[in-house]
Every structure is written in C-alpha cells, then in structure tokens.
Design a protein around this motif. Structure first.
Motif, short mmCIF file in Angstrom:
data_model
loop_
_atom_site.label_atom_id
_atom_site.label_comp_id
_atom_site.label_asym_id
_atom_site.label_seq_id
_atom_site.Cartn_x
_atom_site.Cartn_y
_atom_site.Cartn_z
N GLN A 87 -91.19 -73.57 2.46
CA GLN A 87 -90.94 -75.01 2.54
C GLN A 87 -92.25 -75.79 2.63
OE1 GLN A 87 -87.28 -76.22 4.96
NE2 GLN A 87 -87.82 -74.21 5.78
N ASP A 88 -93.19 -75.27 3.39
CA ASP A 88 -94.50 -75.93 3.48
C ASP A 88 -95.17 -75.97 2.11
OD1 ASP A 88 -94.18 -76.32 6.21
OD2 ASP A 88 -95.44 -74.61 6.78
N TRP A 98 -89.18 -68.42 4.61
CA TRP A 98 -88.57 -69.72 4.35
C TRP A 98 -89.39 -70.85 4.97
CZ3 TRP A 98 -86.54 -72.52 1.09
CH2 TRP A 98 -85.80 -73.65 1.38
N ILE A 151 -87.57 -74.66 -6.11
CA ILE A 151 -87.35 -73.32 -5.57
C ILE A 151 -86.62 -72.50 -6.62
CG2 ILE A 151 -86.21 -71.93 -3.78
CD1 ILE A 151 -88.33 -73.65 -2.52
N ARG A 177 -93.38 -78.48 -0.19
CA ARG A 177 -93.68 -79.88 0.15
C ARG A 177 -95.00 -80.35 -0.44
NH1 ARG A 177 -91.86 -78.12 5.31
NH2 ARG A 177 -89.68 -78.72 5.60
N GLN A 224 -78.90 -72.83 3.77
CA GLN A 224 -80.20 -73.43 4.10
C GLN A 224 -80.77 -74.15 2.90
OE1 GLN A 224 -82.38 -69.94 5.59
NE2 GLN A 224 -82.48 -70.98 7.55
N PHE A 226 -85.13 -79.54 -1.80
CA PHE A 226 -85.70 -78.94 -3.00
C PHE A 226 -84.68 -78.81 -4.13
CE2 PHE A 226 -88.09 -77.29 0.63
CZ PHE A 226 -89.36 -77.77 0.31
N SER A 275 -81.78 -78.30 2.15
CA SER A 275 -83.18 -78.61 1.89
C SER A 275 -83.29 -79.71 0.84
CB SER A 275 -83.94 -77.36 1.43
OG SER A 275 -83.67 -77.08 0.07
#
Length: 172
Positions: A72-73, A68, A4, A76, A99, A105, A103
């Motif tokens: 995230q999808d 967000w 990210i 992944r 957040q 990431f 995560s």
C-alpha cells in the motif's frame, strides 16, 4: 495511485513468469510470498511433512499482512504493485479480496492456470535450472500437496472484478 495486480493460481502455473512480465510492462514492484518465506524462515522449516502446513500457514499469514502494508505504501507513491501471495485456499483469499475492496487501488486479478502434469514438469525444470523465477526447490511431495490445496476462485469471488484469465498450458 498505483494499480494492484493480484496473481492467483496453483503451483507451477506461471505466476512468477507473469509477475516478471507485469513488472517490466508497468514499472511495477513485485511482492512474492515465496521470496519472503525463504528469506525469513527457510532455516526454521520443519523436515516432517505433516508439520509443514501448520508451520507454513502461520508464517505466511504474517508475511501477507506485512506485504500488504508495504505494498500500500508503494502504491500510494503512484507505482504499480504485483502481488504473488499464494492465496490457494478460498477463505484467506476472500479475506484478502475484502481488503482490496476497501482499498483505494485499481485492482486486476490475474487468474493463471495450466494442467497439473504441465505444472509438474515446469516445477521439476525450475528446480533443475534454478532460473530467474526460482526461489526454493519444490519437492514432488510438496508439489502434490500444494496442488491438492488449491481451491480455484468461484464465480462469486470473481464477480464484479477485473479478471484476466491466463491459460499457461502451452509448452514454454
């Protein structure tokens, strides 16, 4: 997992240009709050300047939540993500950073800045040329208001994070 890249900075600092470069360099997918706001809500934008901030804030919060979820999808899948979410105020930015901390990431903050006069010139030029980083016209009044709202991240917010400082004060 993808990485990210969160871009932070005041209006006209060069975040959109940096987002394009990061996407090219990393094969990343960009999520730009301004694009979402224009596509979803531009027809409903109030004309009265005093109504703009509360109207914008409520809709921007909803967009950031959805961005967000989708980011995230994408992350992944192993694809890097570039987030340009505004986050000009400290409190919502800290909530979003929390957040990110929760995560899985790898996160890099890109803190982008330039002197106000230089940013003002860039925004006026972007309004006129409507080039690749243009998503909406930013009036001089909105530029000043958005610039006044910018609360730079504190050392505490940046502590323990991977931060890349980008000084975009040079002529482009």
């Amino acid at each position: 997992m993808g990485a990210i890249h969160l871009l932070l900075g005041p209006v006209g600092a060069g975040k959109s240009t940096l987002a394009q470069r990061l996407c090219e360099a990393h094969g990343a997918v960009a999520f730009d709050l301004d694009d979402w706001m224009v596509r979803l809500f531009a027809p409903d934008r109030p004309a009265a300047p005093d109504a703009l901030v509360p109207w914008y804030t409520e809709r921007a919060e909803r967009c950031v939540e959805m961005i967000w979820v989708v980011a995230q999808d994408v992350g992944r899948t192993g694809t890097d993500v570039v987030l340009e979410l505004g986050l000009v105020r400290a409190l919502p930015r800290r909530a979003f950073l929390a957040q990110l901390d929760r995560s899985p990431f790898d996160v890099t903050l890109h803190l982008v800045d330039a002197p106000r006069e230089r940013r003002r010139e860039r925004v006026a030029r972007r309004n006129a040329t409507r080039g690749s980083t243009f998503s909406m016209a930013v009036s001089p009044e909105v530029f000043e208001m958005a610039s006044d709202l910018w609360e730079p991240p504190t050392q505490r917010e940046l502590a323990g994070r991977r931060v890349v400082h980008v000084d975009n004060g040079a002529e482009r």
